[in-house]
Design a protein around this motif. Structure first.
Motif, PDB file in Angstrom:
ATOM      1  N   SER A   1       0.846  -1.198   0.000  1.00  0.00           N
ATOM      2  CA  SER A   1       0.000   0.000   0.000  1.00  0.00           C
ATOM      3  C   SER A   1       0.875   1.239   0.000  1.00  0.00           C
ATOM      4  CB  SER A   1      -0.912  -0.010   1.235  1.00  0.00           C
ATOM      5  OG  SER A   1      -1.732   1.133   1.264  1.00  0.00           O
ATOM      6  N   ALA A   2       0.462   2.246  -0.775  1.00  0.00           N
ATOM      7  CA  ALA A   2       1.242   3.482  -0.869  1.00  0.00           C
ATOM      8  C   ALA A   2       0.305   4.679  -0.907  1.00  0.00           C
ATOM      9  CB  ALA A   2       2.127   3.466  -2.115  1.00  0.00           C
ATOM     10  N   ALA A   3       0.803   5.815  -0.481  1.00  0.00           N
ATOM     11  CA  ALA A   3       0.037   7.062  -0.500  1.00  0.00           C
ATOM     12  C   ALA A   3       0.716   8.051  -1.426  1.00  0.00           C
ATOM     13  CB  ALA A   3      -0.059   7.659   0.905  1.00  0.00           C
ATOM     14  N   VAL A   4      -0.096   8.774  -2.180  1.00  0.00           N
ATOM     15  CA  VAL A   4       0.404   9.850  -3.030  1.00  0.00           C
ATOM     16  C   VAL A   4      -0.087  11.160  -2.443  1.00  0.00           C
ATOM     17  CG1 VAL A   4       0.325  10.885  -5.319  1.00  0.00           C
ATOM     18  CG2 VAL A   4       0.437   8.407  -5.089  1.00  0.00           C
TER      19      VAL A   4
ATOM     20  N   ASN B   1      14.475  10.700  12.457  1.00  0.00           N
ATOM     21  CA  ASN B   1      14.501   9.241  12.490  1.00  0.00           C
ATOM     22  C   ASN B   1      14.520   8.662  11.077  1.00  0.00           C
ATOM     23  OD1 ASN B   1      13.169   6.451  12.632  1.00  0.00           O
ATOM     24  ND2 ASN B   1      13.611   6.890  14.782  1.00  0.00           N
ATOM     25  N   MET B   2      15.306   7.612  10.844  1.00  0.00           N
ATOM     26  CA  MET B   2      15.453   7.049   9.503  1.00  0.00           C
ATOM     27  C   MET B   2      14.873   5.643   9.379  1.00  0.00           C
ATOM     28  SD  MET B   2      16.668   9.338   7.557  1.00  0.00           S
ATOM     29  CE  MET B   2      17.146   8.361   6.133  1.00  0.00           C
ATOM     30  N   THR B   3      13.939   5.288  10.253  1.00  0.00           N
ATOM     31  CA  THR B   3      13.245   4.019  10.033  1.00  0.00           C
ATOM     32  C   THR B   3      12.281   4.191   8.858  1.00  0.00           C
ATOM     33  OG1 THR B   3      11.547   4.637  11.646  1.00  0.00           O
ATOM     34  CG2 THR B   3      13.387   3.310  12.449  1.00  0.00           C
ATOM     35  N   PRO B   4      12.033   3.138   8.102  1.00  0.00           N
ATOM     36  CA  PRO B   4      11.165   3.253   6.916  1.00  0.00           C
ATOM     37  C   PRO B   4       9.760   3.721   7.265  1.00  0.00           C
ATOM     38  CG  PRO B   4      12.389   1.190   6.879  1.00  0.00           C
ATOM     39  CD  PRO B   4      12.608   1.798   8.229  1.00  0.00           C
ATOM     40  N   VAL B   5       9.138   4.371   6.316  1.00  0.00           N
ATOM     41  CA  VAL B   5       7.784   4.864   6.521  1.00  0.00           C
ATOM     42  C   VAL B   5       6.815   3.681   6.632  1.00  0.00           C
ATOM     43  CG1 VAL B   5       7.270   5.061   4.054  1.00  0.00           C
ATOM     44  CG2 VAL B   5       6.051   6.503   5.681  1.00  0.00           C
ATOM     45  N   SER B   6       5.827   3.810   7.524  1.00  0.00           N
ATOM     46  CA  SER B   6       4.858   2.720   7.715  1.00  0.00           C
ATOM     47  C   SER B   6       3.420   3.220   7.773  1.00  0.00           C
ATOM     48  CB  SER B   6       5.169   1.953   9.000  1.00  0.00           C
ATOM     49  OG  SER B   6       4.954   2.781  10.142  1.00  0.00           O
ATOM     50  N   ALA B   7       3.232   4.542   7.886  1.00  0.00           N
ATOM     51  CA  ALA B   7       1.855   5.047   7.979  1.00  0.00           C
ATOM     52  C   ALA B   7       1.846   6.553   7.785  1.00  0.00           C
ATOM     53  CB  ALA B   7       1.235   4.688   9.321  1.00  0.00           C
ATOM     54  N   LEU B   8       0.660   7.080   7.481  1.00  0.00           N
ATOM     55  CA  LEU B   8       0.410   8.515   7.477  1.00  0.00           C
ATOM     56  C   LEU B   8      -0.440   8.847   8.689  1.00  0.00           C
ATOM     57  CD1 LEU B   8       1.500   8.449   4.592  1.00  0.00           C
ATOM     58  CD2 LEU B   8      -0.417   9.891   3.892  1.00  0.00           C
ATOM     59  N   ARG B   9      -0.100   9.936   9.355  1.00  0.00           N
ATOM     60  CA  ARG B   9      -0.906  10.400  10.480  1.00  0.00           C
ATOM     61  C   ARG B   9      -1.516  11.747  10.113  1.00  0.00           C
ATOM     62  NH1 ARG B   9       1.671   9.235  15.999  1.00  0.00           N
ATOM     63  NH2 ARG B   9       0.904   7.198  15.259  1.00  0.00           N
ATOM     64  N   PHE B  10      -2.781  11.927  10.478  1.00  0.00           N
ATOM     65  CA  PHE B  10      -3.514  13.132  10.112  1.00  0.00           C
ATOM     66  C   PHE B  10      -3.904  13.918  11.355  1.00  0.00           C
ATOM     67  CE2 PHE B  10      -4.388   9.730   7.077  1.00  0.00           C
ATOM     68  CZ  PHE B  10      -3.991  10.314   5.886  1.00  0.00           C
ATOM     69  N   SER B  11      -4.072  15.220  11.154  1.00  0.00           N
ATOM     70  CA  SER B  11      -4.560  16.056  12.247  1.00  0.00           C
ATOM     71  C   SER B  11      -6.076  16.184  12.210  1.00  0.00           C
ATOM     72  CB  SER B  11      -3.916  17.445  12.179  1.00  0.00           C
ATOM     73  OG  SER B  11      -4.231  18.089  10.947  1.00  0.00           O
TER      74      SER B  11
ATOM     75  N   ASP C   1      -8.111   7.942  11.500  1.00  0.00           N
ATOM     76  CA  ASP C   1      -7.114   6.973  11.935  1.00  0.00           C
ATOM     77  C   ASP C   1      -5.866   7.084  11.075  1.00  0.00           C
ATOM     78  OD1 ASP C   1      -8.884   5.943  13.837  1.00  0.00           O
ATOM     79  OD2 ASP C   1      -9.737   4.502  12.403  1.00  0.00           O
ATOM     80  N   ASP C   2      -4.763   6.516  11.576  1.00  0.00           N
ATOM     81  CA  ASP C   2      -3.551   6.435  10.764  1.00  0.00           C
ATOM     82  C   ASP C   2      -3.841   5.584   9.532  1.00  0.00           C
ATOM     83  OD1 ASP C   2      -2.325   7.884  12.720  1.00  0.00           O
ATOM     84  OD2 ASP C   2      -0.966   6.291  13.392  1.00  0.00           O
ATOM     85  N   LEU C   3      -3.198   5.925   8.427  1.00  0.00           N
ATOM     86  CA  LEU C   3      -3.353   5.165   7.187  1.00  0.00           C
ATOM     87  C   LEU C   3      -2.093   4.330   6.980  1.00  0.00           C
ATOM     88  CD1 LEU C   3      -4.972   4.595   4.566  1.00  0.00           C
ATOM     89  CD2 LEU C   3      -3.716   6.499   3.523  1.00  0.00           C
TER      90      LEU C   3
END
Length: 873
Positions: A199-202, A276-286, A291-293
């Motif tokens: 899954s990916a986000a644009v 932090n350089m850990t790989p991306v795992s989610a998007l967080r919204f305000s 919920d996190d994506l």
């Protein structure tokens, strides 16, 4: 992607030399340092012109200048920081179809070093893999990252732009990319494979954002579009256009999140900081309650910024928000220096489109030729760029999207009168904006069907006489029932067809004649004439001209389904149904492997899905076939305005029980649905959310209600009057026969929707003669009519047989529908299909031909038609 103002995807049109946001992209490029050398400017009487940036506009400038410089008064050098020469960034997404960079080349095939013969043939020095890093405007010297110094007499900035990445914490993480170059696509593909990305986000719902989302989907990755605004493409379309576009995009399986406030890119360890350089795992919204994506990759496509860093700290004037300031001749504040494309700030505006970039290249080439090289061009007026028409037409994710003229007048503009066509079932939205008096077309928005864009754009931009009733311009061609013809193109050889490359109809015609019948393929005509090689928006017109000119020469044009299949739908259907090994063509993947290539698209997947349903009759959502269906088919409901759904249960013949009525009412009350009796004798329940659909259908199913296929390519309804059951004029049981007919054909899939009706007497209350097939009762049975439809331009069905009983009607309709299913083109209604059939041997037109096929078995296929229909029903 248009005739008059071809739209380039944001940040992709011009600057071929982008740094592609090295700080945030998971892919970076390092220049190779070389020994310092210097090229001197003046070579005898020749002047050196240096083009900084070998993108589409820089390349066009060089081509234009070389055409003007017939006496060879200059030599040209161009800096190109990418590993290959100029390519068509507008069509970057199409890279997935071939994975061949040469398919995007602006000149010819690349060699192993990324060069093409064009540069050597035209004595152009291509400084490949070398980024210009400094310019001395006093000494007139440009230095590359390799250390090479190049003197110049004239310098042309064509550095374009780079992707703007919002300051979102986490943008530094592995898995965060920008969408700009072939290397970016290759890096994404590698990351997807190495990290098993699902899954990916644009980030960005503008033009390039939607293209990036399509690119992600082409990687077989679930694609989420994240847009800050409340609608997609807010600069080009309005809410209605958004709603129509959303339907098309979701049909492809992409998910849309508008009004999104992205707060951070979350790492696999849950961190949200900027280091932090850990790989991306989610998007967080305000956004409240969002919920996190979960995503494993992010592609940022949130706008562009001019690449003006080379001009900074020089005497070249730069705008407050970026971009090199230019005048009408594209001159900068520094002597001998020009700027074109997305780097050029004209009248405090950056043009992120390909057509203005090409116009700038043309003006700049003429100015340099006259003012700098002393070439006499004998022009009536001084070349000048004074702005550009921002009208746009493109094929976005398989959907026509166009806007022209004043498509969104300000709220305080009182001289406005709007006409709107909104067809959520067909995915078409059209808005035409007139003056209050209705005497002038000011602009418009077209989504889903922009086939008449050329005519409408010309009326808006050049004026012209409108129809007495301006509303006649509103209906899309696809809504008309009769056989459609291509929008008529002017026969004038001076008519401009490709505005990107200034190619006229005469140019295209001459190219076709030179190539001849055998050599004049669409690909060759485009390559030789340059028409359609910019944004591609005029390709439809080029194809039309090619077909017309080939016909004059005694040839014909291919009608392939899409780029993945070199067959039309009837041809592909024939290959599948006649295959000696049915197990070798019983899935999309097998058919693609055997008869096509690539990964498939939004055109061929539903078409093959329909073919599979018509041949094998498997459940359309089983065994992976759900991926071939459109969103409405998967949801068993129609998407409506705002993203809600309408639920339309099947009511065969309009006959419904009290229990079913009660259950519909209770379901509507429980879920707060709006209810409406439709013109097709059904009850429509509007306003359902997608997550509610399974529960709604479960409740409706308790009383035997099923989906009415109001969204699909198949039988919608069989309308009826009450016939002999209640009506004193009825002569046959119209309701009973309508129920029988609807239940028989309700599960079949066809090239387009089907409608039917049964009238109990000649008073014709069910309007059977306006249906794909209709029956009118007589004292002795039924008269059968074929090939009608309603809509904007109704087509009257033709009488096929008289005074036949119900069983005979069924036999004839079985054969008629199966013949249609096997031989019609994609999205072709029965009326235009029937109109294209040959005449009977003894005359009588297409209906005569049908009588010979269905009644006399003239083609020897009646047994097959009967067997196949029996398999389906």
């Amino acid at each position: 992607m248009k005739r008059s103002a071809c739209l380039a995807l944001f940040l992709s049109s011009i600057g071929h030399d982008a740094d592609a946001f090295q700080a945030t992209s998971s892919f970076t490029r390092q220049p190779t340092l070389q020994k310092t050398t210097q090229l001197h400017a003046t070579n005898g009487d020749k002047k050196r012109v240096v083009v900084i940036g070998n993108g589409m506009v820089g390349q066009r400038f060089m081509e234009n200048l070389l055409d003007l410089d017939t006496s060879k008064k200059c030599t040209i050098s161009t800096f190109c920081e990418e590993p290959r020469a100029a390519y068509n960034r507008v069509k970057l997404t199409s890279y997935f179809e071939t994975r061949d960079p040469s398919a995007l080349s602006m000149t010819s095939e690349f060699d192993g070093e990324g060069r093409t013969p064009w540069y050597e043939e035209n004595n152009v020095e291509l400084l490949l893999n070398d980024k210009a890093v400094s310019i001395d405007t006093e000494e007139k010297v440009i230095t590359g990252a390799s250390g090479k110094k190049v003197d110049y007499d004239v310098a042309v900035f064509a550095t374009g732009s780079y992707p703007f990445v919002p300051p979102i914490p986490g943008k530094q993480r592995p898995g965060v990319f920008v969408y700009r170059t072939i290397e970016d696509l290759e890096a994404m593909l590698a990351y997807v494979k190495e990290n098993n990305v699902k899954s990916a986000a644009v980030i960005g719902g503008g033009l390039l954002g939607l293209e990036a989302a399509k690119a992600v989907a082409d990687m077989q990755v679930e694609s989420h579009i994240i847009e800050f605004a409340n609608i997609l493409m807010c600069r080009q379309i309005d809410q209605g256009g958004h709603d129509a576009l959303v339907g098309v995009i979701e049909d492809m399986g992409l998910q849309i999140h508008c009004g999104a406030r992205t707060e951070s890119f979350v790492g696999t360890d849950g961190s949200t900081d900027a280091d932090n350089m850990t790989p991306v795992s989610a998007l967080r919204f305000s956004n409240e309650d969002w919920d996190d994506l979960p995503v494993q990759m992010v592609v940022v496509s949130a706008g562009i910024k001019p690449r003006d860093e080379l001009a900074q700290n020089t005497n070249i004037a730069i705008g407050e928000r970026g971009g090199i300031i230019v005048d009408e001749q594209l001159k900068t504040s520094a002597d001998g220096i020009y700027a074109i494309g997305e780097i050029a700030l004209y009248n405090n505006f950056i043009y992120g489109l390909i057509l203005p970039g090409y116009e700038m290249a043309g003006v700049c080439a003429k100015t340099v030729a006259e003012k700098e090289l002393g070439i006499k061009l004998d022009l009536a007026d001084e070349p000048a760029f004074t702005g550009a028409d921002l009208s746009t037409k493109l094929k976005l994710l398989g959907c026509d999207v166009a806007s022209f003229g004043e498509n969104q007048p300000p709220a305080d503009d009182l001289d406005v009168s709007n006409l709107v066509w909104n067809d959520p079932l067909g995915g078409i939205y059209r808005k035409l904006i007139f003056n209050k008096a209705g005497t002038k077309l000011r602009g418009g928005i077209l989504v889903g069907d922009a086939s008449d864009y050329t005519k409408l754009h010309a009326l808006a931009m050049k004026g012209g006489e409108l129809p007495e009733n301006p509303a006649m311009l509103l209906a899309p061609a696809s809504a008309r029932g009769e056989v459609q013809e291509e929008e008529k193109l002017s026969e004038d050889p001076n008519t401009q067809i490709c505005s990107c490359n200034d190619v006229t109809r005469g140019d295209i015609t001459n190219t076709i004649i030179e190539l001849g019948v055998e050599g004049a393929t669409l690909k060759e005509v485009k390559a030789c004439s340059k028409a359609g090689t910019g944004c591609g928006g005029c390709e439809g017109d080029v194809k039309t001209i090619l077909a017309q000119e080939l016909e004059k020469l005694g040839g014909s044009l291919s009608n392939n389904l899409c780029e993945h299949f070199q067959y039309s739908r009837p041809e592909l259907m024939a290959l599948v149904r006649t295959d000696a090994d049915p197990t070798s063509v019983d899935s999309f993947g097998k058919i693609l492997a055997k008869h096509g290539h690539g990964d498939g698209c939004e055109i061929c997947k539903p078409t093959v899905g329909s073919i599979l349903a018509s041949i094998y009759n498997g459940i359309v959502l089983d065994d992976g076939r759900d991926a071939l269906q459109e969103t409405n088919d998967r949801a068993l409901a129609n998407m409506q305005r705002g993203g809600s759904y309408s639920v339309v249960p099947r009511v065969p013949g309009g006959e419904i029980t009290p229990e079913q009525l009660i259950q519909m009412g209770e379901t509507a009350m429980k879920y707060g649905l709006y209810t409406k009796v439709t013109g097709a004798q059904r009850i429509d329940l509007f306003g359902a959310s997608k997550y509610q659909l399974p529960d709604i259908w479960e409740e409706l199913g308790t009383v035997g209600l099923e989906s009415g296929l109001a969204y699909g390519k198949g039988l919608r309804t069989v309308k009826s009057c009450v016939g002999t059951t209640w009506c004193r004029y009825g002569v046959q049981d119209a309701v009973g026969f309508a129920v029988r007919v609807e239940n028989r054909y309700k599960g079949i899939r066809s090239p387009h929707k089907l409608k039917s009706a049964v009238s109990g007497c000649v008073r014709e209350c069910a309007e059977a003669q306006g249906k794909d097939f209709g029956m009118i009762a007589t004292e002795n049975g039924y008269n059968l009519y074929l090939g009608g439809n309603g809509g904007v331009n109704p087509v009257h069905a033709q009488l096929f047989a008289t005074d036949i009983d119900e069983d005979t009607v069924i036999k004839y309709v079985d054969r008629y529908l199966m013949y249609y299913i096997l031989t019609a083109d994609r999205l072709e209604r029965t009326a235009p299909w029937q109109a294209k059939l040959p005449s009977g041997k003894n005359g009588g037109g297409p209906i005569g031909h049908l009588k010979e096929v269905i009644l006399e078995d003239s083609l020897g296929i009646c047994e097959e038609l009967d067997t196949r229909m029996q398999h389906l029903v």
